[in-house]
Design an enzyme around this catalytic site. Structure first.
Site, PDB file in Angstrom:
ATOM      1  N   ASP A 184       0.803  -1.117  -0.106  1.00  0.00           N
ATOM      2  CA  ASP A 184      -0.200  -0.121  -0.047  1.00  0.00           C
ATOM      3  C   ASP A 184       0.884   1.443  -0.029  1.00  0.00           C
ATOM      4  OD1 ASP A 184      -1.864   1.987   0.086  1.00  0.00           O
ATOM      5  OD2 ASP A 184      -2.567   1.361   2.165  1.00  0.00           O
TER       6      ASP A 184
ATOM      7  N   ASP B   7       0.223  -5.126   4.467  1.00  0.00           N
ATOM      8  CA  ASP B   7      -1.152  -4.768   4.088  1.00  0.00           C
ATOM      9  C   ASP B   7      -2.153  -5.905   3.799  1.00  0.00           C
ATOM     10  OD1 ASP B   7      -3.284  -2.805   4.902  1.00  0.00           O
ATOM     11  OD2 ASP B   7      -3.081  -1.628   2.898  1.00  0.00           O
TER      12      ASP B   7
ATOM     13  N   ARG C  70     -10.973  -0.671   2.078  1.00  0.00           N
ATOM     14  CA  ARG C  70     -12.419  -0.667   2.246  1.00  0.00           C
ATOM     15  C   ARG C  70     -13.044  -0.872   0.993  1.00  0.00           C
ATOM     16  NH1 ARG C  70     -12.659   5.194   5.223  1.00  0.00           N
ATOM     17  NH2 ARG C  70     -10.578   4.163   5.830  1.00  0.00           N
TER      18      ARG C  70
ATOM     19  N   LYS D 211       1.308   8.128   0.561  1.00  0.00           N
ATOM     20  CA  LYS D 211       1.764   8.072   2.071  1.00  0.00           C
ATOM     21  C   LYS D 211       3.154   8.636   1.986  1.00  0.00           C
ATOM     22  CE  LYS D 211      -0.435   3.530   3.378  1.00  0.00           C
ATOM     23  NZ  LYS D 211      -1.260   4.299   4.471  1.00  0.00           N
TER      24      LYS D 211
HETATM   25  N1  BES Z   1      -3.179   0.096   5.259  1.00  0.00           N
HETATM   26  C1  BES Z   1      -3.542   1.317   5.722  1.00  0.00           C
HETATM   27  C2  BES Z   1      -3.934   1.094   7.158  1.00  0.00           C
HETATM   28  C3  BES Z   1      -2.725   0.713   8.033  1.00  0.00           C
HETATM   29  C4  BES Z   1      -2.120   1.851   8.825  1.00  0.00           C
HETATM   30  C5  BES Z   1      -2.431  -0.246   8.333  1.00  0.00           C
HETATM   31  C6  BES Z   1      -1.172   1.630   9.850  1.00  0.00           C
HETATM   32  C7  BES Z   1      -1.216  -0.924   9.145  1.00  0.00           C
HETATM   33  C8  BES Z   1      -0.679   0.153   9.801  1.00  0.00           C
HETATM   34  C9  BES Z   1      -5.017   1.841   5.161  1.00  0.00           C
HETATM   35  O1  BES Z   1      -5.137   1.339   3.588  1.00  0.00           O
HETATM   36  C10 BES Z   1      -4.684   3.153   4.878  1.00  0.00           C
HETATM   37  O2  BES Z   1      -3.949   3.756   4.280  1.00  0.00           O
HETATM   38  N2  BES Z   1      -5.804   4.065   5.617  1.00  0.00           N
HETATM   39  C11 BES Z   1      -5.741   5.601   5.819  1.00  0.00           C
HETATM   40  C12 BES Z   1      -7.072   5.741   5.567  1.00  0.00           C
HETATM   41  C13 BES Z   1      -7.417   7.150   5.578  1.00  0.00           C
HETATM   42  C14 BES Z   1      -6.551   7.593   4.119  1.00  0.00           C
HETATM   43  C15 BES Z   1      -8.809   7.368   5.312  1.00  0.00           C
HETATM   44  C16 BES Z   1      -5.365   5.581   7.431  1.00  0.00           C
HETATM   45  O3  BES Z   1      -5.821   4.766   8.077  1.00  0.00           O
HETATM   46  O4  BES Z   1      -4.829   6.563   7.385  1.00  0.00           O
HETATM   47 ZN    ZN Z   2      -4.169  -0.336   3.181  1.00  0.00          ZN
HETATM   48 ZN    ZN Z   3      -4.101   2.792   2.126  1.00  0.00          ZN
END
Ligand code: BES
Ligand code: ZN
Ligand code: ZN
Length: 482
Positions: free
Chosen positions: A254, A272, A335, A261
């Protein structure tokens, strides 16, 4: 099998481990060792304490279990001991439960910890020869109990060991970097496992995904040359009474996509696919143990990568359910693919229960840290049974709400729903509310946000690595469902 249950250790056991609780009986239990008075000064049986002494030519390890150790403590303490000592142990080692008065109910956890302790992160190290390692020879652990031969003790040791071997395979998959693990590699893992342990696996390639309308999955995959795929697994048993769907997020890396990110810790995003790994491991283990359940495993898998063709913030995409989705943030990709996984499960199977697992939100980590995963469910008895399995296995869950107060956050001006409310609040809950839309009012659904628990600190390495979170939790829960 590495473990064998015996009523008396043989001469070949060149070293012996004894386990002791930190309680009032400790002094009496240590009395048979030489210099017992001095020993009781040094060895208090605190959790993880290891004391070495010699009895004749035998090396003896006394291991402390702390005050009232539970399943998770046995696992952790044995795992840590074997991991740290694997270079010093002889080929055959005794593990005696008699002197410490350890009950048979802990045999499964003890066996599990011993074998998981063999785990080695150095999958890609080129020089493996130098080290002398117990697990790389022909290791034998003789488990000495007062009532050997009892079928159920042997069976417990066997279950603990089989669980460990699947956990290790799951950990290898999780720890593999993204250049060694793409969506097709997850599919291959499932196919090979299905052939070996007797369950069916269907793989939908990109074309098929497009054809049947897994539009959200296909949209997320656009930024990568590695094609997505959709894995459908089915394990059943003649005595199964319940049909349970397990859906796992399989993002093999991811980057965040165009909503990129930041680079600190981005390397952890190879994990992920922790939800997918938990589903793969649980189905493999259920098949190995021949659990009397009917399981449908569904894994949408893709990379979330960055390219000129990636989905862009503001794009509107379709989904398997027919609903349109406005993609506010391309990093909220989990999601999106789960939406398709859940709708597919819903529309193609009559399921008594659906559980999805996903490394879904940083917000869940901010809320619960690394100690527990977030549990979201619309069903009280499911909440209870999953929670209890979490406590028992140490793979803990803590419930968070699915109240409709949060529902408006998903309203989009242009599409049926949006994937992010754009606010730094209640992120894990809003993500769960988004999934709920695609669960389409199934009355027995749970979502586990395992972002904080799938990858963690341990004795295995200097950085975070796979925990196989979910395998013991779900297997425990399934064993209680029958
Ligand atoms: N894979 C990430 C979530 C994640 C964060 C997993 C830390 C493991 C450790 C997910 O796809 C993501 O990036 N979520 C975002 C959502 C936001 C952009 C609404 C997040 O949690 O920041
Ligand atoms: Zn993710
Ligand atoms: Zn993500």
């Amino acid at each position: 099998m590495i473990l064998e249950v015996v009523s008396q250790l043989t001469e070949t056991a060149q070293a012996v481990i004894y386990l002791f609780r930190q309680d009032d009986t400790l002094k009496a239990r240590l009395a048979s060792f030489s210099n017992a008075d001095l020993l009781t000064e040094d060895f208090k049986a605190e959790a993880k304490q290891v004391h070495v002494l010699y009895e004749g030519s035998r090396k003896v390890f006394l291991i402390g279990l702390g005050k009232s150790p539970k399943e998770a403590d046995f696992v952790k303490i044995l795992r840590s001991f074997f991991y740290k000592q694997k270079k010093t142990l002889p080929d055959t080692i005794g593990l005696s439960l008699i002197k410490g008065g350890i009950e048979f109910q802990w045999v499964e956890a003890i066996a599990n910890g011993c074998i998981v302790g063999s785990y080695d992160l150095g999958l890609y190290k080129t020089d493996k020869s130098a080290e002398f390692n117990f697990f790389e020879r022909t290791p034998k652990i003789q488990l000495e109990t007062a009532e050997s031969g009892i079928e159920s003790i042997i069976e417990s040791a066997r279950i603990g060991e089989m669980t460990a071997l699947t956990q290790i395979r799951v950990m290898d998959l999780m720890n593999a970097p993204s250049n060694k693990k793409n969506p097709l590699a997850l599919a291959d893992w499932a196919v090979e496992s299905g052939q070996k342990y007797g369950y069916s696996v269907a793989i939908f390639d990109e074309k098929k995904c497009e054809k049947i309308g897994l539009k959200a999955l296909v949209a997320v995959s656009k930024g990568s040359k590695n094609p997505p795929c959709f894995i459908v697994m089915e394990y059943t048993h003649p005595q199964a009474t319940q049909k349970i769907g397990l859906v796992g997020k399989g993002v093999t890396f991811d980057t965040g996509g165009i909503s990129l990110k930041q680079s600190t810790n981005m390397h952890y995003m190879k994990s992920d696919m922790g939800g997918a790994a938990a589903v793969l491991g649980t189905i493999e283990l259920a098949a190995k143990l021949q659990l009397p359940v009917h399981l449908i495993g569904i894994i949408p898998t893709t990379e979330n990568s960055i390219d000129g063709l990636s989905i862009k913030p503001g794009d509107v995409i379709g989904s398997y359910s027919g609903k349109s989705i406005e993609v506010i943030d391309t990093d909220a990709e989990g999601r999106l693919i789960l939406a398709d996984g859940l709708s597919y499960a819903r529309q193609n199977y009559e399921l008594d229960c659906i559980v999805d697992l996903a490394t879904l939100t940083g917000s869940c980590v901010a809320t619960l840290g690394y100690a527990a995963a977030g549990l979201f469910t619309n069903n009280e008895s499911l909440a209870q049974s999953l929670y209890e399995s979490g406590v028992q296995t140490g793979e803990k869950l803590w419930r968070l709400p699915l109240w409709d107060d949060y529902k408006d956050e998903l309203k989009s001006d242009v599409a049926d729903v949006k994937n992010f409310h754009g606010k730094p609040i209640a992120g894990a809950i809003v993500a769960a509310k988004f999934l709920e839309v695609f669960v389409d009012e199934h009355a027995n659904w749970a979502h586990l946000d395992i972002a904080g628990t799938a990858f963690g600190d341990s004795e295995f390495g200097t950085m975070k690595s796979a925990t196989a979170y979910g395998v013991r939790l779900l297997t425990h829960w399934l064993r209680r469902q029958v």
